[in-house]
Design a protein around this motif. Structure first.
Motif, PDB file in Angstrom:
ATOM      1  N   LYS A   6      58.474  53.260  31.668  1.00 52.31           N
ATOM      2  CA  LYS A   6      58.701  54.634  31.215  1.00 52.31           C
ATOM      3  C   LYS A   6      59.094  55.499  32.406  1.00 52.31           C
ATOM      4  CE  LYS A   6      55.185  57.025  30.021  1.00 52.31           C
ATOM      5  NZ  LYS A   6      54.152  57.945  29.545  1.00 52.31           N
ATOM      6  N   SER A  23      60.102  59.432  24.596  1.00 53.03           N
ATOM      7  CA  SER A  23      60.171  59.156  26.027  1.00 53.03           C
ATOM      8  C   SER A  23      61.388  58.280  26.303  1.00 53.03           C
ATOM      9  CB  SER A  23      58.888  58.461  26.497  1.00 53.03           C
ATOM     10  OG  SER A  23      58.522  57.403  25.626  1.00 53.03           O
ATOM     11  N   PHE A  45      64.781  66.762  36.109  1.00 56.97           N
ATOM     12  CA  PHE A  45      65.318  67.576  35.014  1.00 56.97           C
ATOM     13  C   PHE A  45      66.322  68.591  35.556  1.00 56.97           C
ATOM     14  CE2 PHE A  45      64.834  71.402  32.254  1.00 56.97           C
ATOM     15  CZ  PHE A  45      65.370  70.863  31.086  1.00 56.97           C
ATOM     16  N   ILE A 101      60.741  58.864  31.792  1.00 54.91           N
ATOM     17  CA  ILE A 101      60.700  60.282  31.405  1.00 54.91           C
ATOM     18  C   ILE A 101      59.665  60.438  30.305  1.00 54.91           C
ATOM     19  CG2 ILE A 101      61.968  62.262  30.497  1.00 54.91           C
ATOM     20  CD1 ILE A 101      64.516  61.101  31.638  1.00 54.91           C
ATOM     21  N   ASN A 102      58.750  61.376  30.494  1.00 55.12           N
ATOM     22  CA  ASN A 102      57.673  61.627  29.543  1.00 55.12           C
ATOM     23  C   ASN A 102      58.078  62.648  28.495  1.00 55.12           C
ATOM     24  OD1 ASN A 102      55.582  59.954  30.697  1.00 55.12           O
ATOM     25  ND2 ASN A 102      55.476  61.416  32.393  1.00 55.12           N
ATOM     26  N   TYR A 103      57.198  62.848  27.574  1.00 57.11           N
ATOM     27  CA  TYR A 103      57.334  63.863  26.523  1.00 57.11           C
ATOM     28  C   TYR A 103      56.959  65.226  27.088  1.00 57.11           C
ATOM     29  CZ  TYR A 103      56.158  66.421  22.224  1.00 57.11           C
ATOM     30  OH  TYR A 103      56.073  67.354  21.231  1.00 57.11           O
ATOM     31  N   THR A 104      57.604  66.274  26.571  1.00 57.19           N
ATOM     32  CA  THR A 104      57.188  67.644  26.835  1.00 57.19           C
ATOM     33  C   THR A 104      57.003  68.360  25.508  1.00 57.19           C
ATOM     34  OG1 THR A 104      57.727  69.722  27.956  1.00 57.19           O
ATOM     35  CG2 THR A 104      59.557  68.491  27.014  1.00 57.19           C
ATOM     36  N   SER A 108      69.315  67.329  26.511  1.00 55.13           N
ATOM     37  CA  SER A 108      68.701  67.500  27.823  1.00 55.13           C
ATOM     38  C   SER A 108      69.436  66.640  28.844  1.00 55.13           C
ATOM     39  CB  SER A 108      67.214  67.151  27.780  1.00 55.13           C
ATOM     40  OG  SER A 108      67.005  65.872  27.219  1.00 55.13           O
ATOM     41  N   GLY A 114      61.023  67.171  30.264  1.00 54.83           N
ATOM     42  CA  GLY A 114      60.765  65.908  29.600  1.00 54.83           C
ATOM     43  C   GLY A 114      61.557  65.842  28.316  1.00 54.83           C
TER      44      GLY A 114
END
Length: 440
Positions: A310, A297, A368, A312-315, A356, A322
């Motif tokens: 936080k 993250s 994104f 940006i989260n995980y994808t 990214s 993410g």
């Protein structure tokens, strides 16, 4: 009269060259004190043990075998390189071996002939970091689940010096002994260790990968580059002598749920910075009070208030909005955030790698934009996007992969790859990317 064609070619070759003999070594050479940083990128090669100099405007590569430099002590494993904005001075770190100490080598670049692919370097100083045979002092760690591995490449036995940074408005450059607990400080006017060297602060300086400073050089943030290190160390800086005073530690989350394993910090301004995390899940080092590890993250740090949010989260898929792989580095150009994503600490290694890109016009709500992928923006077979470095004019972002052997030039106007330096240019395992004009 048309003139002499041979002379015209010779003159053009001369204009491609860089000469540094008369450069003033006494001036401050950071981005704030050098009007025209030269367009030079440096890196080392893990496999060949060569030093790279790349002119990213002319797309020229010069490869230096350090054995050819008078006074170089032997065939040493290289780790990181740092170049001053003037493009005429280098620091290169080496690992120790059973036969050789670990060094920080100060090098003077006398000239570079880009078209001929040659350069003349002079060894000015060898500073001993750790004596031969000194072991790494890494915590014991092992995997406890199928989500988080503890790969051998991180559990090295030799002493390693990482994270070169420049303290603005000062004489000092910093390195961190990642495998132990020392911060090394060099006075770059004298190429000697500073009086405050080494800096050791128990509970803070262990497994640090660089002290990264804001542009005024008043605050330093240290990243915790190891498993279950979930804090960013905050320091007050004395620019007169290079001393660091620990203020506190900024946790990426809470005691019960936090992110861990950060490689770099990128400053946005005097107050705010970004960091990103790499760890997916628990290991044997995870405290019993921790319920969960927040997977990779991105976090916004308020260095004045000592907080992290936080953003940006995980994808869990490559098209997700993410962080998909471990976020090993971040860079910001304008309102765009670039994230280097590498596949190095799960139970497979180097399957792929990505860059990214997010719009961070609203820092707390990034949007994104796209993800550069192997075969779709990045070369086929690309793996492990490891480090990012914007050019001083923000025209390009340079990205390196030590696993697939590439240094990539990304055009920040179009977010497309406009040049790939790789095996055809002599690159094998490039590491330690550093652009002249940057301070980390």
């Amino acid at each position: 009269m048309l003139g002499n064609p041979a002379f015209a070619v010779e003159l053009q070759d001369e204009l491609q060259d860089e000469y540094f003999e008369n450069e003033d070594q006494g001036q401050y050479q950071d981005a704030l004190h050098h009007d025209f940083p030269r367009p030079i990128l440096t890196a080392i090669d893990y496999h060949t043990r060569n030093i790279y100099l790349i002119n990213y405007e002319k797309d020229k590569v010069v490869i230096i075998d350090p054995i050819t430099i008078e006074g170089w002590p032997g065939d040493l494993p290289l780790q990181h390189a740092m170049i001053m904005p003037g493009g005429n001075r280098l620091y290169v770190t080496t690992d120790n071996t059973d036969d050789h100490p670990g060094y920080i080598a100060a090098l003077k670049i006398k000239n570079i002939k880009w078209k001929k692919g040659i350069a003349k370097l002079v060894l000015e100083k060898l500073l001993v970091v750790e004596m031969s045979g000194t072991p790494a002092e890494l915590p014991f760690v092992e995997s406890v689940n199928d989500a988080q591995a503890t790969p051998d490449w991180l559990l090295r036995s030799s002493a390693q010096t990482h994270g070169p940074t420049i303290l603005p408005h000062s004489n000092f450059v910093y390195f961190t002994e990642w495998t132990s607990d020392k911060i090394r400080v060099i006075n770059r006017r004298t190429n000697e260790f500073a009086e405050v060297d080494p800096i050791v602060i128990p509970g803070y300086t262990e497994q640090t990968h660089g002290i990264m400073f804001n542009k005024s050089g008043t605050i330093g943030l240290g990243s915790g580059y190891f498993f279950d290190n979930s804090v960013i160390d905050r320091y007050k800086v004395n620019k007169r002598n290079g001393k660091l005073k620990a203020i506190d530690q900024i946790m990426l989350g809470t005691e019960e749920e936090h992110a861990a394993f950060s490689h770099y910090v990128f400053w946005l301004d005097e107050r705010y910075a970004l960091t990103a995390s790499m760890q997916f899940d628990k290991t044997s080092l995870t405290p019993s009070a921790t319920n969960a590890i927040i997977p990779p993250s991105v976090w916004l740090i308020d260095a004045w208030e000592g907080t992290a949010t936080k953003i940006i989260n995980y994808t869990d898929h490559a098209d997700g909005a993410g962080v998909f792989r471990s976020a090993t580095d971040i860079a910001v150009v304008g309102n765009k955030l670039y994230i280097a994503e590498e596949d190095t600490i799960d139970h497979t290694f180097g399957d792929d790698g990505y860059v990214s890109i997010f719009d961070i016009s609203d820092r707390y709500n990034p949007i994104f934009i796209k993800r550069l992928k192997p075969g779709a923006g990045l070369p086929n077979g690309f793996a492990v996007a490891h480090t990012l470095s914007p050019t001083p004019d923000n025209r390009y972002v340079l990205m390196a992969s030590w696993v697939s052997g590439y240094i990539i030039k990304i055009d920040t106007m179009t977010d497309t790859v406009v040049k790939t330096f790789g095996p055809n240019d002599g690159l094998v395992m490039p590491h330690g990317l550093f652009v002249a004009g940057s301070i980390r």
